[in-house]
Design an enzyme around this catalytic site. Structure first.
Site: not given
Length: 284
Positions: A263-265, A117
């Site tokens: 993942q390609q997103r 934190c």
């Protein structure tokens, strides 16, 4: 030579019914006290500014980045000298030039931060917010192609040696628009990783960082957005989720914020105008 960022311990590993006595590598976690020395020669003052739990290594960068992102100093040129005895005493002293007046209002708060934190130790709500003073880019920066952004987590992952060794470390990385990894820092505290990165960028005179992208290996909390904003970073991508406050402040500071980059997103939470997508199709 032993790596101070790694500690080792004996463990009992259980896999199915097989029990093995072996050794395991852990991310080191040690306190660091940052002390500030400032004022005219005839009346030098020394003040403890922060105690933070960090992974040992790049302590001068951590101290420099922390003082800058907290708004206590305005430039790396404010610093006269850094005296580090952190390997022995877990203390680092940053001396400012005699004419420099640090902004200590934000430091009057018992600043003790654990590795999870960057806001810990702040004793009132007003102390949470650091006035962001980064300059606006003089001219628009070229858009970031989505296909380039998709590649960045793998480029970072190949450089994360401490993560490979311990599995318990955060990374912050700085990329340019040719997908070149300019800087990467790792730490058990995600806020420390960003402070180390900004400190290194200050020392290499890379600020303001309008033309670069900050990649975070985990989630994007408010404190990381604030630190990036102080450094003038306009595009932030995180492998994990952003918080609601992070999104709110990204809008307020005109920062492009990307989350769940894997993942390609990815999701764009603010500042979509800085992202170039070859075939953009909006679906409701």
């Amino acid at each position: 030579m032993l790596n101070p960022a790694i500690s080792y311990t004996r463990i009992t590993r259980v896999q199915d019914t097989i029990v093995t006595a072996t050794e395991d590598a852990l991310a080191a976690e040690e306190p660091l006290e940052i002390q500030l020395i400032y004022g005219p020669l005839a009346d030098r003052q020394q003040q403890s500014i922060s105690v933070t739990m960090r992974t040992p290594g790049q302590d001068p960068e951590l101290a420099t980045g922390f003082l800058y992102t907290e708004g206590i100093i305005r430039s790396e040129k404010d610093i006269k000298a850094i005296c580090s005895d952190s390997d022995i005493t877990n203390t680092i002293q940053v001396s400012l030039h005699e004419h420099v007046i640090p902004v200590l209002k934000t430091a009057q708060r018992n600043f003790v931060a654990n590795s999870g934190c960057g806001m810990c130790g702040k004793t009132d709500l007003s102390a949470i917010y650091t006035p962001v003073t980064a300059a606006t880019p003089a001219q628009p920066v070229a858009k970031w192609p989505a296909e380039l952004i998709h590649r960045l987590p793998d480029l970072l992952r190949h450089q994360q040696q401490l993560f490979d060794d311990t599995g318990g470390i955060h990374a912050a990385a700085l990329f340019d628009q040719s997908s070149t990894l300019l800087l990467m820092r790792e730490d058990i505290g995600r806020h420390n990783a960003v402070d180390k990165l900004v400190g290194a960028a200050l020392q290499q005179q890379l600020l303001p960082m309008h033309a670069y992208l900050l990649l975070l290996s985990g989630r994007a909390g408010f404190e990381l957005i604030q630190k990036a904003a102080m450094a003038g970073i306009k595009v932030i991508a995180a492998v994990g989720a952003p918080s609601g406050m992070a999104v709110k402040m990204a809008h307020e500071w005109d920062i492009t914020l990307i989350g769940f980059l894997r993942q390609q997103r990815f999701n764009i939470y603010s500042g979509e105008h800085r992202i170039a997508i070859a075939s953009l199709t909006h679906q409701q």
